[in-house]
Design a protein around this motif. Structure first.
Motif, short mmCIF file in Angstrom:
data_model
loop_
_atom_site.label_atom_id
_atom_site.label_comp_id
_atom_site.label_asym_id
_atom_site.label_seq_id
_atom_site.Cartn_x
_atom_site.Cartn_y
_atom_site.Cartn_z
N GLY A 199 0.78 -1.24 0.00
CA GLY A 199 0.00 0.00 0.00
C GLY A 199 0.81 1.28 0.00
O GLY A 199 2.03 1.28 0.10
N THR A 200 0.08 2.37 -0.13
CA THR A 200 0.63 3.72 -0.04
C THR A 200 0.06 4.39 1.20
O THR A 200 -1.11 4.22 1.52
CB THR A 200 0.22 4.54 -1.27
OG1 THR A 200 0.78 3.92 -2.41
CG2 THR A 200 0.71 5.97 -1.19
N VAL A 201 0.90 5.17 1.90
CA VAL A 201 0.46 5.86 3.11
C VAL A 201 0.03 7.29 2.78
O VAL A 201 0.78 8.03 2.15
CB VAL A 201 1.60 5.87 4.16
CG1 VAL A 201 1.20 6.73 5.35
CG2 VAL A 201 1.92 4.46 4.59
N PHE A 202 -1.18 7.65 3.20
CA PHE A 202 -1.68 9.01 3.03
C PHE A 202 -1.79 9.64 4.41
O PHE A 202 -2.42 9.07 5.29
CB PHE A 202 -3.07 9.00 2.38
CG PHE A 202 -3.06 8.44 1.00
CD1 PHE A 202 -2.95 9.27 -0.10
CD2 PHE A 202 -3.14 7.06 0.79
CE1 PHE A 202 -2.92 8.75 -1.38
CE2 PHE A 202 -3.11 6.54 -0.49
CZ PHE A 202 -2.99 7.37 -1.58
N ARG A 203 -1.17 10.82 4.59
CA ARG A 203 -1.24 11.51 5.87
C ARG A 203 -2.06 12.77 5.71
O ARG A 203 -1.80 13.56 4.81
CB ARG A 203 0.16 11.94 6.30
CG ARG A 203 0.97 10.87 6.95
CD ARG A 203 2.33 11.47 7.21
NE ARG A 203 2.96 10.81 8.34
CZ ARG A 203 3.81 11.41 9.16
NH1 ARG A 203 4.10 12.69 9.01
NH2 ARG A 203 4.35 10.74 10.15
N ALA A 204 -3.05 12.94 6.60
CA ALA A 204 -3.89 14.13 6.51
C ALA A 204 -4.05 14.77 7.88
O ALA A 204 -4.28 14.08 8.87
CB ALA A 204 -5.26 13.76 5.95
N ALA A 250 0.89 11.93 0.04
CA ALA A 250 1.09 10.51 -0.25
C ALA A 250 2.55 10.29 -0.56
O ALA A 250 3.11 10.95 -1.43
CB ALA A 250 0.24 10.09 -1.44
N ARG A 251 3.17 9.38 0.19
CA ARG A 251 4.59 9.11 -0.02
C ARG A 251 4.77 7.72 -0.61
O ARG A 251 4.29 6.73 -0.06
CB ARG A 251 5.30 9.20 1.32
CG ARG A 251 6.75 8.76 1.25
CD ARG A 251 7.42 8.87 2.61
NE ARG A 251 8.74 8.27 2.57
CZ ARG A 251 9.50 8.05 3.63
NH1 ARG A 251 9.07 8.41 4.82
NH2 ARG A 251 10.68 7.49 3.51
N HIS A 252 5.46 7.65 -1.74
CA HIS A 252 5.81 6.36 -2.32
C HIS A 252 6.83 5.71 -1.39
O HIS A 252 7.85 6.31 -1.09
CB HIS A 252 6.41 6.57 -3.71
CG HIS A 252 6.73 5.29 -4.42
ND1 HIS A 252 7.80 5.17 -5.25
CD2 HIS A 252 6.11 4.10 -4.40
CE1 HIS A 252 7.82 3.93 -5.74
NE2 HIS A 252 6.81 3.27 -5.23
N ALA A 253 6.54 4.51 -0.91
CA ALA A 253 7.41 3.96 0.14
C ALA A 253 8.26 2.80 -0.37
O ALA A 253 8.49 1.84 0.35
CB ALA A 253 6.56 3.55 1.34
N TYR A 254 8.69 2.87 -1.61
CA TYR A 254 9.55 1.78 -2.11
C TYR A 254 10.75 2.37 -2.87
O TYR A 254 10.61 3.27 -3.70
CB TYR A 254 8.76 0.84 -3.04
CG TYR A 254 9.64 -0.24 -3.64
CD1 TYR A 254 9.94 -1.39 -2.91
CD2 TYR A 254 10.21 -0.07 -4.90
CE1 TYR A 254 10.78 -2.35 -3.44
CE2 TYR A 254 11.05 -1.03 -5.43
CZ TYR A 254 11.34 -2.16 -4.70
OH TYR A 254 12.18 -3.11 -5.21
N GLY A 255 11.91 1.82 -2.63
CA GLY A 255 13.09 2.07 -3.47
C GLY A 255 13.71 3.45 -3.34
O GLY A 255 13.67 4.08 -2.28
N ASP A 256 14.28 3.92 -4.43
CA ASP A 256 15.05 5.16 -4.50
C ASP A 256 16.23 5.11 -3.52
O ASP A 256 16.80 4.05 -3.29
CB ASP A 256 14.17 6.39 -4.26
CG ASP A 256 13.15 6.59 -5.39
OD1 ASP A 256 13.19 5.84 -6.36
OD2 ASP A 256 12.31 7.50 -5.28
#
Ligand code: NAP
Ligand code: MG
Length: 400
Positions: A105-110, A131-137
């Motif tokens: 999943g993707t985490v959305f913070r509000a 929304a933060r992409h939480a894989y790689g880089d």
């Protein structure tokens, strides 16, 4: 009144320390008096994770995959100090990492906004959801020091070990550093689906930004995948009256600062790491930031963005009074109950979630709040009063 009935159970993931203390009180004061609560309960408290060799975390994530909606309490991610504090068998992995891996999943913070609590950026009147992409880089990159006189290359081999491409990165005349990072089409595509789905769900316009003018192949790939995935959502976006904008990250930052909020901002991993802290700080307290993990196939896990508030817990254990903000944890419950209500067609449950959120906001707006909010609060005619952890929940219950 008769209690509101539920159809499908929620997945309930209990946790640690101060947030575990708040967890049972939130249920007792604010939920079970009104809702005939049905949950599938998993105890992710550190002792039980250790007892079950962390199987319980995996089971809870699989339950979330099966039932579709989960609510999670903050949990300890063990480090060296926790190993001895809890006499752990092993330094178990972060439960959030395990759940994210299983749900992909993707985490959305509000942020949760209330009248009287002003943002540090005066123009931000509505939430900015990040929304933060939480894989790689850079988070799974390899890097190395290169001595003077060495040459660094970017080398790709095919499945048989034949060199497909070899590019010179740099010839080092003096010593220096070099780094190699990656991402995958599948992960970027899942991220794009989760973002477009969430934007539609919340009826929020969406911005995605990279630096594809500089990183032509790497960031260019992100841009292209988002463009391709957006085609599936374009007509639904038009029907919902929202739009999708791709732009450069510098331009996105300028637009966000000038905006009045009410935007979903999709970020690459590093941008999301940095910008989520900026956005959270600008809106005030960590106790007012919610977080939801959305999988590309539409499974939801709701939680507060903050941790287990250890410092307050140690005071609580000594019998001292605490004033811990439970708002983000309450909104994790309302988020999960509302989503369950929507999926099961239970309008009463959706309405209950709305009412509990309204009662929570009004409690603060009328001047009753926990200590973290006192220095942020200013509203004409209202003198803020500091509540302890339990009295704050009672003040909300009174309004319910
Ligand atoms: P934290 O629990 O978020 O707390 C850091 C500080 O922020 C607190 O000491 C407190 O400041 C303030 N704060 C955070 N939430 C608050 C609230 N609801 N009400 C009032 N003040 C609040 O972060 P941490 O101390 O770095 O981490 C503690 C544990 O939580 C660690 O074991 C970590 O692994 C875990 N953690 C879990 C998650 C998760 O499950 N999602 C996320 C982050 C951290 P003052 O002390 O100044 O009052
Ligand atoms: Mg960060």
């Amino acid at each position: 009144m008769a209690k509101i009935a539920m159809k499908t159970p929620l997945v309930e993931m209990d946790g640690d320390e101060m947030t575990r203390v708040l967890w049972s009180k939130i249920k007792e004061f604010l939920i079970t008096p009104y809702v005939d609560l049905k949950t599938e309960y998993y105890d992710l408290g550190l002792e039980n994770r250790d007892r079950t060799d962390d199987k319980v975390t995996e089971e809870s994530a699989l339950a979330a995959k099966r039932l579709g909606v989960a609510v999670k309490c903050a949990t300890i991610t063990p480090n060296v100090q926790r190993m001895s504090e809890y006499r752990l068998k092993k330094m178990w992995k972060s439960p959030n990492g395990t759940i994210r891996r299983i749900l992909d999943g993707t985490v959305f913070r509000a942020p949760i906004l209330c009248k009287g609590i002003r943002s540090y950026v005066p123009s931000w009147k509505k939430p900015i959801v990040l929304a933060r992409h939480a894989y790689g880089d850079v988070y799974s990159a390899v890097d190395e020091y290169a001595a003077a006189g060495s040459k660094a290359y970017l080398l790709i081999e095919d499945a048989h070990g034949n060199v497909v491409s070899k590019k010179n990165i740099h010839d080092f005349t003096c010593g220096g550093v070099v780094q190699g990072m990656h991402n995958s089409d599948d992960s970027v595509r899942s991220f794009a689906h989760s973002c477009f789905r969430y934007a539609l769900d919340m009826k929020l316009p969406m911005i995605f930004a990279t630096k594809d003018t500089i990183s032509k192949v790497y960031d260019g790939r992100f841009k292209a995948i988002f463009e391709e995935v957006y085609k599936e959502y374009e007509s639904a976006f038009a029907a919902a009256g929202i739009d999708y904008l791709y732009t450069l990250i510098d331009d996105a930052v300028a637009r966000i600062v000038r905006s009045e909020g009410g935007i979903l901002w999709a970020c690459k991993n590093y941008d999301g790491d940095v910008m989520s802290d900026m956005v959270a700080t600008a809106y005030g307290s960590l106790g007012m930031m919610t977080s939801v993990l959305v999988s590309p196939d539409g499974k939801y896990e709701y939680e507060a963005a903050h941790g287990t508030v250890t410092r307050h817990y140690y005071k609580y254990l000594k019998g001292e009074e605490t004033s811990t903000n439970s708002v983000a944890t309450i909104f994790a419950w309302t988020g999960a109950l509302r989503k369950r209500g929507e999926l099961d067609g239970l309008l009463e449950l959706v309405a209950f979630a709305d009412k509990l959120e309204e009662a929570t906001r009004r409690t603060i707006e009328e001047g009753e709040m926990t200590g973290d909010l006192i220095p942020l609060f200013s509203r004409e005619g209202v003198v803020p009063k500091k509540c302890n952890s339990e009295n704050f929940l009672r003040a909300i219950a009174k309004r319910m």
